[in-house]
Scaffold this motif. Structure first.
Motif, short mmCIF file in Angstrom:
data_model
loop_
_atom_site.label_atom_id
_atom_site.label_comp_id
_atom_site.label_asym_id
_atom_site.label_seq_id
_atom_site.Cartn_x
_atom_site.Cartn_y
_atom_site.Cartn_z
N LEU A 109 0.83 -1.20 0.00
CA LEU A 109 0.00 0.00 0.00
C LEU A 109 0.86 1.26 0.00
CD1 LEU A 109 -2.82 -1.00 2.53
CD2 LEU A 109 -3.02 -0.80 0.05
N TRP A 110 2.02 1.17 0.61
CA TRP A 110 2.93 2.31 0.69
C TRP A 110 3.81 2.41 -0.56
CZ3 TRP A 110 1.61 5.54 4.41
CH2 TRP A 110 2.45 6.63 4.71
N GLY A 111 3.79 1.35 -1.38
CA GLY A 111 4.55 1.38 -2.63
C GLY A 111 6.04 1.16 -2.48
N VAL A 112 6.44 0.36 -1.48
CA VAL A 112 7.87 0.09 -1.27
C VAL A 112 8.09 -1.41 -1.24
CG1 VAL A 112 8.17 2.23 0.02
CG2 VAL A 112 7.71 0.09 1.26
N ALA A 113 9.35 -1.81 -1.31
CA ALA A 113 9.70 -3.22 -1.22
C ALA A 113 9.45 -3.73 0.20
CB ALA A 113 11.16 -3.43 -1.60
N GLU A 114 9.27 -5.05 0.32
CA GLU A 114 8.95 -5.63 1.62
C GLU A 114 9.99 -5.31 2.69
OE1 GLU A 114 8.07 -9.72 1.94
OE2 GLU A 114 6.34 -9.64 0.61
N THR A 115 11.24 -5.24 2.32
CA THR A 115 12.29 -5.06 3.32
C THR A 115 12.64 -3.59 3.55
OG1 THR A 115 13.93 -5.44 1.57
CG2 THR A 115 13.30 -7.33 2.91
N ASP A 116 11.97 -2.68 2.85
CA ASP A 116 12.17 -1.25 3.10
C ASP A 116 11.47 -0.84 4.39
OD1 ASP A 116 13.58 -1.10 0.76
OD2 ASP A 116 12.00 -0.11 -0.39
N ARG A 117 12.14 -0.02 5.17
CA ARG A 117 11.54 0.41 6.43
C ARG A 117 10.61 1.59 6.19
NH1 ARG A 117 12.09 -0.65 11.59
NH2 ARG A 117 13.70 -2.17 11.10
N LEU A 118 9.42 1.54 6.79
CA LEU A 118 8.42 2.58 6.61
C LEU A 118 8.57 3.65 7.69
CD1 LEU A 118 5.24 0.44 5.83
CD2 LEU A 118 6.57 1.82 4.23
N PRO A 119 8.13 4.87 7.38
CA PRO A 119 8.14 5.94 8.39
C PRO A 119 7.03 5.71 9.41
CG PRO A 119 7.10 6.71 6.39
CD PRO A 119 7.64 5.35 6.07
N PRO A 120 7.11 6.38 10.55
CA PRO A 120 6.09 6.19 11.60
C PRO A 120 4.67 6.45 11.13
CG PRO A 120 7.98 7.38 12.47
CD PRO A 120 8.19 7.28 11.00
N GLU A 121 4.49 7.42 10.21
CA GLU A 121 3.12 7.74 9.77
C GLU A 121 2.46 6.58 9.02
OE1 GLU A 121 6.01 10.16 7.06
OE2 GLU A 121 5.84 9.55 9.18
N ALA A 122 3.27 5.61 8.54
CA ALA A 122 2.68 4.45 7.86
C ALA A 122 1.96 3.53 8.83
CB ALA A 122 3.77 3.67 7.13
N TYR A 123 2.15 3.79 10.13
CA TYR A 123 1.49 2.98 11.16
C TYR A 123 0.40 3.76 11.89
CZ TYR A 123 4.98 -0.51 10.16
OH TYR A 123 5.76 -1.43 9.52
N ALA A 124 -0.02 4.86 11.29
CA ALA A 124 -1.12 5.64 11.85
C ALA A 124 -2.41 4.80 11.83
CB ALA A 124 -1.32 6.92 11.04
N PRO A 125 -3.34 5.09 12.73
CA PRO A 125 -4.57 4.28 12.81
C PRO A 125 -5.33 4.16 11.50
CG PRO A 125 -4.37 5.67 14.74
CD PRO A 125 -3.26 6.09 13.82
N ASP A 126 -5.38 5.26 10.71
CA ASP A 126 -6.15 5.17 9.46
C ASP A 126 -5.47 4.25 8.46
OD1 ASP A 126 -4.07 7.13 9.29
OD2 ASP A 126 -4.98 7.91 7.44
N ILE A 127 -4.12 4.22 8.45
CA ILE A 127 -3.39 3.32 7.55
C ILE A 127 -3.59 1.87 8.00
CG2 ILE A 127 -1.16 2.68 6.62
CD1 ILE A 127 -2.18 5.35 5.61
#
Length: 519
Positions: A388-406
């Motif tokens: 959904l974030w458009g990155v590879a599985e092993t790429d680390r996501l920023p904190p906002e990717a774990y917001a309640p709406d996401i």
């Protein structure tokens, strides 16, 4: 069986290719198949088509063998460009001397030399690199099979879409051809078993009429490999490589992409390697998003097994020395073909737990034992979040990717995919934290709406062990750290209706208990 009217094979070409002097003194090994002779010398392999004509291929003349060599080279360079080096002629000069020459030389020197026969020139590889040999020595691993699935998915994505093959008519032709062939061996295949396969296959074709037509319309019928089993896959330069695609009859290769994949899945399952097949299926679906194609998978698996049954029956008839072994294996394939069309009902298993509790490992290990072959579809929250974030599985996501709406979108996406998979008869395992009662209730409702059995498993493990596990992870889809694990200790899980398992034990004990709970 071979028919007549084939021009005799030029024996001088065979003698020339068998002679070490034709290969700078390198020793020559000859490998025979029903349609070709392969001469292995040094770091090269020379594939000479046999002068044969079968109902499904025609290599009866030199010109037809030339065309077949060109087709094989062209088609297989889609997946193995460094393996297929070119097409060469066995040229005979005016002095009678034979030599190997590229196609261009044969054309340019046509007035002074005759093309006695033609070969596909390939880079030689060790037999031990073939995936069927690797399977025999237990060298195939889930990570390698996932890489293979990625290769197949990329190949299918790039293959030419076609609307002149596949669909209902294409599959009906395959099924009818199988039944006719099986019925022609009445002493080998019991009539009641063949009738049962015919009945189940006809019912599946009727049920899938619209599905097969829609998939052809929507571009899922493509010019595929056509013969995608373990012996036609090799580990080349460390990468799974598809080769020896069908070139002699385009109709056998222009087919639904999932039917193409089904040969590999059936081959793995028949060898008792269902877990590897499940790994391939899951990675392929993750790469392609083609959950809808699973509706036809039981029919596709059955048809592939029936094809193997009839081929082995014919082989036993041609070669009496191997008849007993071939006949026994052919009957096993018939049983496999019938079983594929009698799958268990779909079910949904959700595996929850805080980060580091062992959810992903347990979900992966449970899947092969659930539902129809090759096992359940595993839906992973971590993988879906990355997509959904458009990155590879092993790429680390920023904190906002774990917001309640996401997170709500992730769980909604898991539920949507699970709903679709269940609707086409596919068992599902969901791998997600499921910390809140609402998240757990969402997946329970998906199963209820599909009238499918639901099982929820909650994994408990000590804080220090969970922190150690996430710290030791490498190349993983999860972004959890030891700090995240500690923060999760404050989660209010609410009422827990799911079966709780002690996941602080060794993984094999956790799996054994989980399987008992799911009986």
């Amino acid at each position: 069986m071979q028919t007549n009217h084939a021009t005799p094979q030029p024996q001088v070409a065979i003698a020339f290719l068998s002679d070490p002097r034709s290969h700078d003194g390198a020793a020559v090994t000859r490998v025979d198949t029903h349609a070709a002779m392969v001469f292995l010398a040094g770091d090269r392999a020379y594939k000479l088509k046999r002068a044969v004509r079968y109902p499904y291929l025609d290599y009866a003349t030199v010109e037809k063998r030339r065309a077949a060599c060109l087709a094989e080279w062209t088609i297989n360079r889609r997946t193995a460009p460094t393996l297929y080096l070119g097409v060469q002629a066995v040229l005979r000069g005016l002095d009678g001397v034979l030599r190997l020459a590229p196609l261009s030389d044969a054309v340019d020197d046509a007035a002074n030399a005759e093309a006695v026969d033609w070969v596909v020139t390939m880079r030689r590889f060790p037999d031990e690199a073939l995936f069927d040999r690797m399977a025999e020595r237990h060298a195939l691993t889930p990570p390698l099979m996932r890489r293979l699935a990625e290769r197949i998915a990329a190949f299918h994505a790039a293959a030419e879409p076609r609307r002149d093959g596949g669909g209902l008519a294409g599959m009906r032709a395959v099924v009818d051809g199988n039944i006719d062939a099986l019925q022609s061996f009445p002493t080998l295949f019991p009539a009641d078993r063949v009738a049962r396969l015919a009945e189940r296959s006809a019912a599946a074709l009727d049920r899938l009429r619209a599905v097969l037509g829609d998939r052809r319309r929507d571009g899922f019928v493509r010019h595929c490999h056509g013969d995608l089993h373990l012996r036609n896959i090799v580990l080349l330069d460390g990468a799974p490589t598809l080769f020896d695609a069908i070139e002699f009859d385009e109709a056998l290769a222009v087919t639904d992409v999932v039917y193409d994949l089904a040969f590999l899945l059936m081959d793995l399952d028949h060898r008792g390697l269902r877990a590897l097949g499940d790994a391939v299926l899951n990675r392929y679906v993750e790469e392609t998003g083609d959950v809808g194609g699973l509706a036809a998978l039981p029919l596709f698996l059955s048809a592939r097994a029936a094809v193997r049954a009839k081929v082995l029956a014919a082989a036993g008839e041609v070669n009496p020395d191997m008849a007993a072994q071939a006949d026994a294996e052919a009957r096993r394939y018939l049983d496999h073909a019938i079983a594929a069309l009698e799958p268990p009902p779909p079910r949904l298993v959700a595996v929850g737990g805080l980060s580091g509790s062992g959810k992903s490992r347990l979900a992966e290990e449970l899947a092969p034992d659930l539902g129809a072959a090759p096992g359940a579809l595993v839906l992973r929250s971590d993988a879906l979040r990355k997509r959904l974030w458009g990155v590879a599985e092993t790429d680390r996501l920023p904190p906002e990717a774990y917001a309640p709406d996401i997170t709500a979108r992730v769980y909604g996406g898991l539920a949507e995919r699970a709903r679709l998979a269940l609707s086409v008869g596919q068992a599902v395992v969901i791998d997600a934290v499921c910390a809140s009662p609402d998240e757990r209730a969402l997946f329970e409702s998906v199963a209820a709406d599909a009238a499918a059995r639901f099982d929820g498993l909650w994994l408990d493990a000590p804080l220090d062990l969970r922190a150690q596990r996430v710290t030791n992870r490498r190349d993983d889809a999860s972004d959890a750290t030891a700090e995240v694990v500690k923060r999760q200790e404050s989660y209010d899980l609410g009422a827990m209706r799911w079966a709780r398992l002690d996941a602080g034990r060794v993984a094999s004990d956790v799996l054994a208990e989980a399987l008992k709970r799911l009986v």
